[in-house]
Design a protein around this motif. Structure first.
Motif, short mmCIF file in Angstrom:
data_model
loop_
_atom_site.label_atom_id
_atom_site.label_comp_id
_atom_site.label_asym_id
_atom_site.label_seq_id
_atom_site.Cartn_x
_atom_site.Cartn_y
_atom_site.Cartn_z
N GLY A 228 -19.35 18.34 -15.25
CA GLY A 228 -18.02 18.80 -14.89
C GLY A 228 -17.31 19.43 -16.06
O GLY A 228 -17.89 19.61 -17.14
N LYS A 229 -16.05 19.75 -15.88
CA LYS A 229 -15.27 20.42 -16.91
C LYS A 229 -14.82 19.45 -18.00
O LYS A 229 -14.58 18.27 -17.74
CB LYS A 229 -14.04 21.08 -16.27
CG LYS A 229 -14.37 22.22 -15.32
CD LYS A 229 -13.11 22.90 -14.80
CE LYS A 229 -12.31 21.97 -13.90
NZ LYS A 229 -11.14 22.68 -13.28
N ILE A 230 -14.71 19.98 -19.21
CA ILE A 230 -14.12 19.24 -20.32
C ILE A 230 -12.72 19.79 -20.53
O ILE A 230 -12.54 20.98 -20.82
CB ILE A 230 -14.95 19.42 -21.62
CG1 ILE A 230 -16.42 19.10 -21.37
CG2 ILE A 230 -14.37 18.54 -22.73
CD1 ILE A 230 -16.69 17.70 -20.87
N LYS A 231 -11.72 18.95 -20.37
CA LYS A 231 -10.33 19.39 -20.43
C LYS A 231 -9.63 18.84 -21.66
O LYS A 231 -9.71 17.65 -21.96
CB LYS A 231 -9.58 18.93 -19.17
CG LYS A 231 -8.09 19.29 -19.17
CD LYS A 231 -7.41 18.79 -17.91
CE LYS A 231 -5.90 19.04 -17.97
NZ LYS A 231 -5.57 20.49 -18.04
N GLN A 232 -8.94 19.73 -22.37
CA GLN A 232 -8.09 19.30 -23.47
C GLN A 232 -6.68 19.06 -22.93
O GLN A 232 -6.10 19.94 -22.28
CB GLN A 232 -8.03 20.36 -24.57
CG GLN A 232 -7.12 19.96 -25.71
CD GLN A 232 -6.93 21.04 -26.76
OE1 GLN A 232 -6.22 20.83 -27.75
NE2 GLN A 232 -7.55 22.20 -26.58
N VAL A 233 -6.14 17.88 -23.17
CA VAL A 233 -4.79 17.56 -22.72
C VAL A 233 -3.84 17.87 -23.87
O VAL A 233 -3.78 17.14 -24.87
CB VAL A 233 -4.66 16.07 -22.31
CG1 VAL A 233 -3.28 15.80 -21.71
CG2 VAL A 233 -5.75 15.71 -21.30
N ARG A 234 -3.10 18.96 -23.73
CA ARG A 234 -2.24 19.43 -24.81
C ARG A 234 -0.83 18.85 -24.76
O ARG A 234 -0.04 19.06 -25.68
CB ARG A 234 -2.17 20.96 -24.80
CG ARG A 234 -3.52 21.63 -25.04
CD ARG A 234 -3.38 23.14 -24.98
NE ARG A 234 -4.63 23.83 -25.30
CZ ARG A 234 -5.59 24.09 -24.44
NH1 ARG A 234 -5.46 23.68 -23.18
NH2 ARG A 234 -6.69 24.73 -24.81
N ASP A 235 -0.50 18.17 -23.69
CA ASP A 235 0.82 17.59 -23.51
C ASP A 235 1.18 16.69 -24.70
O ASP A 235 0.43 15.79 -25.06
CB ASP A 235 0.85 16.77 -22.22
CG ASP A 235 2.26 16.39 -21.80
OD1 ASP A 235 3.11 16.21 -22.69
OD2 ASP A 235 2.50 16.27 -20.59
N ARG A 236 2.31 16.94 -25.33
CA ARG A 236 2.70 16.17 -26.50
C ARG A 236 3.00 14.71 -26.16
O ARG A 236 3.04 13.87 -27.06
CB ARG A 236 3.92 16.81 -27.18
CG ARG A 236 3.63 18.19 -27.75
CD ARG A 236 4.72 18.60 -28.74
NE ARG A 236 4.81 17.67 -29.84
CZ ARG A 236 4.01 17.69 -30.90
NH1 ARG A 236 3.03 18.56 -30.99
NH2 ARG A 236 4.18 16.83 -31.88
N SER A 237 3.17 14.42 -24.89
CA SER A 237 3.45 13.04 -24.49
C SER A 237 2.24 12.13 -24.63
O SER A 237 2.37 10.91 -24.51
CB SER A 237 3.94 13.00 -23.04
OG SER A 237 2.90 13.35 -22.14
N VAL A 238 1.06 12.70 -24.89
CA VAL A 238 -0.14 11.87 -25.04
C VAL A 238 -0.68 11.89 -26.46
O VAL A 238 -1.78 11.39 -26.72
CB VAL A 238 -1.25 12.31 -24.05
CG1 VAL A 238 -0.77 12.20 -22.62
CG2 VAL A 238 -1.76 13.71 -24.36
N ILE A 239 0.06 12.45 -27.40
CA ILE A 239 -0.40 12.45 -28.80
C ILE A 239 -0.44 11.02 -29.33
O ILE A 239 0.55 10.28 -29.25
CB ILE A 239 0.51 13.32 -29.69
CG1 ILE A 239 0.33 14.79 -29.33
CG2 ILE A 239 0.18 13.11 -31.18
CD1 ILE A 239 1.19 15.73 -30.14
#
Length: 310
Positions: A228-239
């Motif tokens: 499947g796809k590899i997704k980067q979560v860029r949302d700063r709320s998950v840093i």
């Protein structure tokens, strides 16, 4: 962006604890009270954390996770990776599931954790990090997107009295440019166990590298890309936030930056095409000669005694 300061949600009091005796009973009570409302025996997502000699750091991690607000059912599993300190004592005082893995390495520890996980999805975390209040919610939401097999987020370093936050911000800005370049064809290099997630059945199918080797997280991600796809979560709320222990081992921040810059320059040509399938259990970590030379210089400088004035 926290350019000059650390996030306000981090409990800075926890940074003053150096050993288990420093941690008050009241903190364990507060954390357990929150955990009793967060964790469940019927989880949708399992958070798996390997821990080796993290008796103080672990309480910081669990404290931050216990403050997460999420609509998903959660369980937290910490795998004691043959610790020789009082990590197990900390685990015994917390309302979470703990396992023991005598075989050294994050790979074997994470493998044991996923084998005992009840959730349909797994979020990977580390035992020396602070997790923001929406980390579980937003990471899980990203993992539920159609066709996604694996996700990963970003991390930042906490400022210290010795190294102000703005210096790490400059370092991270340069690093994030490289992260974006790698994501196109080599996202697995970006995938770190401190903030990563995947579909459990897929993870069980491919498995972690069953030995002590750096990069067990990226190796799993590499195998999952076929599913499947590899997704980067860029949302700063998950840093995710962590102390700069890895950078401090290399001396100055400039030394750490230089070594990493040399590493990226030596392999930048590889970022223009995807890596061919191969057996990740037999490959070695990329360690070019120029980086080895620079590392030896740093080690030599750190081992040399300071010269007094005549």
């Amino acid at each position: 962006m926290n350019f000059f300061t650390n996030p306000s949600w981090i409990n800075t009091q926890l940074l003053s604890y150096n050993k288990l005796e420093d941690i008050p009973d009241s903190l364990f009570n507060e954390v357990n009270e929150r955990l009793s409302k967060l964790v469940t025996d019927d989880p949708f997502v399992s958070i798996v954390i390997p821990a080796k000699n993290e008796e103080v750091n672990l309480i910081r991690t669990i404290d931050s996770l216990s403050k997460n607000k999420t609509s998903y059912k959660v369980e937290i599993i910490v795998v004691n990776n043959n610790s020789t300190d009082r990590t197990q004592e900390v685990l015994d005082r917390l309302k979470i599931k703990s396992l023991f893995q005598p075989k050294a390495g994050c790979g074997p520890a994470r493998q044991l954790g996923q084998e005992h996980a009840k959730g349909k999805y797994i979020l990977m975390a580390d035992a020396d990090c602070f997790y923001p209040p929406k980390w579980i919610e937003n990471m899980t939401r990203a993992l539920l997107e159609s066709g996604v097999a694996c996700i990963y987020g970003r991390y930042s370093f906490l400022g210290t009295p010795e190294q102000p936050r703005w210096k790490f911000s400059l370092y991270e800005s340069a690093r994030n440019v490289i992260v974006e370049a790698r994501h196109l064809n080599r996202p697995c290099i970006n995938a770190l166990g401190m903030s990563m997630g995947y579909v459990k059945d897929m993870g069980l199918k491919v498995g972690f590298v069953p030995k002590h080797i750096r990069g067990e997280d990226g190796r799993l991600c590499f195998q999952l890309r076929e599913m499947g796809k590899i997704k980067q979560v860029r949302d700063r709320s998950v840093i995710v936030w962590t102390l700069p222990r890895t950078l401090q081992k290399e001396g100055s921040l400039l030394s750490a930056f230089t070594r990493r810059a040399l590493l990226e320059l030596s392999r930048i040509q590889h970022y223009f095409y995807p890596q061919a399938p191969h057996d990740v259990t037999k490959t070695k970590n990329y360690d070019p000669a120029i980086v080895k030379y620079f590392r030896r210089r740093i080690q030599k400088q750190q081992s040399e005694p300071e010269q007094g004035l005549n």
